[in-house]
Design a protein around this motif. Structure first.
Motif, PDB file in Angstrom:
ATOM      1  N   ILE A 161      18.042  38.314  39.740  1.00 56.13           N
ATOM      2  CA  ILE A 161      18.392  37.310  38.727  1.00 56.13           C
ATOM      3  C   ILE A 161      19.269  37.944  37.643  1.00 56.13           C
ATOM      4  N   ILE A 162      18.931  39.152  37.243  1.00 55.19           N
ATOM      5  CA  ILE A 162      19.754  39.853  36.243  1.00 55.19           C
ATOM      6  C   ILE A 162      21.150  40.112  36.799  1.00 55.19           C
ATOM      7  N   ILE A 163      21.217  40.615  38.024  1.00 51.52           N
ATOM      8  CA  ILE A 163      22.510  40.910  38.652  1.00 51.52           C
ATOM      9  C   ILE A 163      23.314  39.623  38.840  1.00 51.52           C
ATOM     10  N   MET A 164      22.629  38.562  39.216  1.00 52.78           N
ATOM     11  CA  MET A 164      23.283  37.267  39.386  1.00 52.78           C
ATOM     12  C   MET A 164      23.858  36.754  38.074  1.00 52.78           C
ATOM     13  N   LEU A 208      23.807  45.136  33.825  1.00 53.97           N
ATOM     14  CA  LEU A 208      23.780  45.449  35.249  1.00 53.97           C
ATOM     15  C   LEU A 208      22.990  46.719  35.519  1.00 53.97           C
ATOM     16  N   LEU A 209      23.130  47.720  34.656  1.00 55.93           N
ATOM     17  CA  LEU A 209      22.369  48.963  34.808  1.00 55.93           C
ATOM     18  C   LEU A 209      20.870  48.678  34.754  1.00 55.93           C
ATOM     19  N   ASN A 210      20.460  47.830  33.823  1.00 56.53           N
ATOM     20  CA  ASN A 210      19.039  47.480  33.741  1.00 56.53           C
ATOM     21  C   ASN A 210      18.569  46.754  34.995  1.00 56.53           C
ATOM     22  N   GLY A 211      19.398  45.862  35.536  1.00 56.92           N
ATOM     23  CA  GLY A 211      19.059  45.199  36.796  1.00 56.92           C
ATOM     24  C   GLY A 211      18.935  46.189  37.935  1.00 56.92           C
ATOM     25  N   ASN A 212      19.828  47.165  37.970  1.00 51.91           N
ATOM     26  CA  ASN A 212      19.769  48.192  39.018  1.00 51.91           C
ATOM     27  C   ASN A 212      18.523  49.065  38.882  1.00 51.91           C
ATOM     28  N   ILE A 213      18.124  49.350  37.664  1.00 47.53           N
ATOM     29  CA  ILE A 213      16.912  50.146  37.448  1.00 47.53           C
ATOM     30  C   ILE A 213      15.687  49.374  37.935  1.00 47.53           C
ATOM     31  N   ILE A 214      15.634  48.092  37.634  1.00 44.52           N
ATOM     32  CA  ILE A 214      14.514  47.271  38.113  1.00 44.52           C
ATOM     33  C   ILE A 214      14.524  47.199  39.632  1.00 44.52           C
ATOM     34  N   SER A 215      15.709  47.114  40.229  1.00 43.65           N
ATOM     35  CA  SER A 215      15.825  47.133  41.691  1.00 43.65           C
ATOM     36  C   SER A 215      15.299  48.453  42.256  1.00 43.65           C
ATOM     37  N   PHE A 216      15.597  49.539  41.573  1.00 44.04           N
ATOM     38  CA  PHE A 216      15.110  50.854  41.973  1.00 44.04           C
ATOM     39  C   PHE A 216      13.581  50.898  41.911  1.00 44.04           C
ATOM     40  N   ASP A 251      38.597  34.135  43.970  1.00 40.64           N
ATOM     41  CA  ASP A 251      37.839  34.040  45.224  1.00 40.64           C
ATOM     42  C   ASP A 251      36.832  35.172  45.358  1.00 40.64           C
ATOM     43  N   ASN A 252      37.188  36.359  44.888  1.00 35.57           N
ATOM     44  CA  ASN A 252      36.252  37.490  44.951  1.00 35.57           C
ATOM     45  C   ASN A 252      34.989  37.209  44.139  1.00 35.57           C
ATOM     46  N   PHE A 253      35.159  36.626  42.987  1.00 39.01           N
ATOM     47  CA  PHE A 253      34.009  36.328  42.136  1.00 39.01           C
ATOM     48  C   PHE A 253      33.145  35.225  42.733  1.00 39.01           C
ATOM     49  N   ILE A 254      33.779  34.278  43.385  1.00 39.24           N
ATOM     50  CA  ILE A 254      33.024  33.219  44.064  1.00 39.24           C
ATOM     51  C   ILE A 254      32.182  33.828  45.185  1.00 39.24           C
ATOM     52  N   LYS A 255      32.775  34.724  45.964  1.00 37.25           N
ATOM     53  CA  LYS A 255      32.053  35.367  47.068  1.00 37.25           C
ATOM     54  C   LYS A 255      30.910  36.241  46.568  1.00 37.25           C
ATOM     55  N   ILE A 256      31.134  36.948  45.469  1.00 35.31           N
ATOM     56  CA  ILE A 256      30.060  37.774  44.886  1.00 35.31           C
ATOM     57  C   ILE A 256      28.895  36.892  44.470  1.00 35.31           C
ATOM     58  N   ASN A 257      29.188  35.782  43.820  1.00 32.93           N
ATOM     59  CA  ASN A 257      28.111  34.888  43.379  1.00 32.93           C
ATOM     60  C   ASN A 257      27.405  34.232  44.551  1.00 32.93           C
ATOM     61  N   PHE A 258      28.142  33.923  45.602  1.00 30.56           N
ATOM     62  CA  PHE A 258      27.511  33.378  46.808  1.00 30.56           C
ATOM     63  C   PHE A 258      26.567  34.407  47.421  1.00 30.56           C
ATOM     64  N   ALA A 259      27.028  35.662  47.521  1.00 26.62           N
ATOM     65  CA  ALA A 259      26.179  36.727  48.068  1.00 26.62           C
ATOM     66  C   ALA A 259      24.928  36.920  47.214  1.00 26.62           C
ATOM     67  N   ASN A 260      25.066  36.881  45.904  1.00 25.50           N
ATOM     68  CA  ASN A 260      23.909  36.999  45.019  1.00 25.50           C
ATOM     69  C   ASN A 260      22.924  35.862  45.244  1.00 25.50           C
ATOM     70  N   ALA A 261      23.437  34.646  45.431  1.00 28.15           N
ATOM     71  CA  ALA A 261      22.567  33.495  45.677  1.00 28.15           C
ATOM     72  C   ALA A 261      21.823  33.645  47.005  1.00 28.15           C
ATOM     73  N   VAL A 262      22.509  34.137  48.030  1.00 25.52           N
ATOM     74  CA  VAL A 262      21.863  34.351  49.334  1.00 25.52           C
ATOM     75  C   VAL A 262      20.765  35.407  49.211  1.00 25.52           C
ATOM     76  N   PHE A 263      21.045  36.499  48.498  1.00 29.41           N
ATOM     77  CA  PHE A 263      20.019  37.525  48.282  1.00 29.41           C
ATOM     78  C   PHE A 263      18.810  36.940  47.562  1.00 29.41           C
ATOM     79  N   GLY A 284      27.029  38.549  37.462  1.00 29.64           N
ATOM     80  CA  GLY A 284      28.067  38.027  38.355  1.00 29.64           C
ATOM     81  C   GLY A 284      28.599  36.685  37.898  1.00 29.64           C
ATOM     82  N   TYR A 285      27.709  35.828  37.441  1.00 30.59           N
ATOM     83  CA  TYR A 285      28.133  34.515  36.959  1.00 30.59           C
ATOM     84  C   TYR A 285      28.978  34.643  35.698  1.00 30.59           C
ATOM     85  N   ARG A 286      28.567  35.535  34.805  1.00 25.53           N
ATOM     86  CA  ARG A 286      29.346  35.758  33.567  1.00 25.53           C
ATOM     87  C   ARG A 286      30.729  36.318  33.896  1.00 25.53           C
TER      88      ARG A 286
END
Length: 179
Positions: A116-119, A61-69, A143-155, A122-124
């Motif tokens: 994709i990395i963050i997703m 996740l840190l690597n995904g955040n760095i790429i996002s940065f 349900d929280n994990f389902i919502k997180i994955n849905f939000a990631n898919a929308v992004f 989230g899926y894992r």
């Protein structure tokens, strides 16, 4: 590999190694009585498998955040280059300006890769939560994990739409969409 000043600051002052995504020092858990020294690995203390998995996912996740940065930095550069391109129309400046539309495309590619990395993290995490629920753990709210994955898919879907639009603008050869 070129290292930025921000990376060096974080490396020396905060102790975060961007390349490996881990704390550089083991001073907080370096005693030989608490660390696993078999196979020469003294970086990990004795911890549960769940905590080890959590650490590995957080490193990813840190690597995904760095790429996002990095994506955000490219977007900022695209914006400043767009401003310069507009001013250049009214001045005799010979300054070479990198095409802001190309920078936007690169920024969106980096953003999609980060998502994709963050997703994947989230899926894992959803898989682990589902496994816990199936084994009888009533403290996990799946349900929280389902919502997180849905939000990631929308992004991700939004990023793909933005990529198509930005590539279209870039291919039209128009230097700035605001001009």
């Amino acid at each position: 590999m070129k290292v930025s000043k921000v990376s060096l600051y974080l490396y020396y002052k905060v102790g975060i190694n961007f390349i490996e995504g881990e704390e550089m020092t083991n001073a907080s858990y370096g005693s030989s009585t608490t660390s696993n020294t078999s196979a020469g690995n003294s970086d990990y203390i004795k911890m549960s498998e769940n905590d080890r998995v959590a650490i590995e996912l957080l490193k990813i996740l840190l690597n995904g955040n760095i790429i996002s940065f990095i994506s955000d930095i490219l977007s900022i550069q695209a914006t400043t280059n767009g401003i310069k391109a507009i001013y250049k129309k009214y001045t005799n400046s010979e300054e070479m300006i990198y095409n802001p539309d190309a920078l936007v495309v690169y920024s969106i590619y980096a953003g999609i890769f980060a998502r994709i990395i963050i997703m994947s993290v989230g899926y894992r995490k959803f898989q682990l939560a589902y496994k816990s629920v199936m084994s009888g753990d009533n403290t996990v709210n799946i349900d929280n994990f389902i919502k997180i994955n849905f939000a990631n898919a929308v992004f991700l879907f939004g990023g793909l739409i933005a990529l198509g639009v930005s590539e279209n603008i870039y291919e039209n050869g128009r230097l700035n969409i605001f001009v």
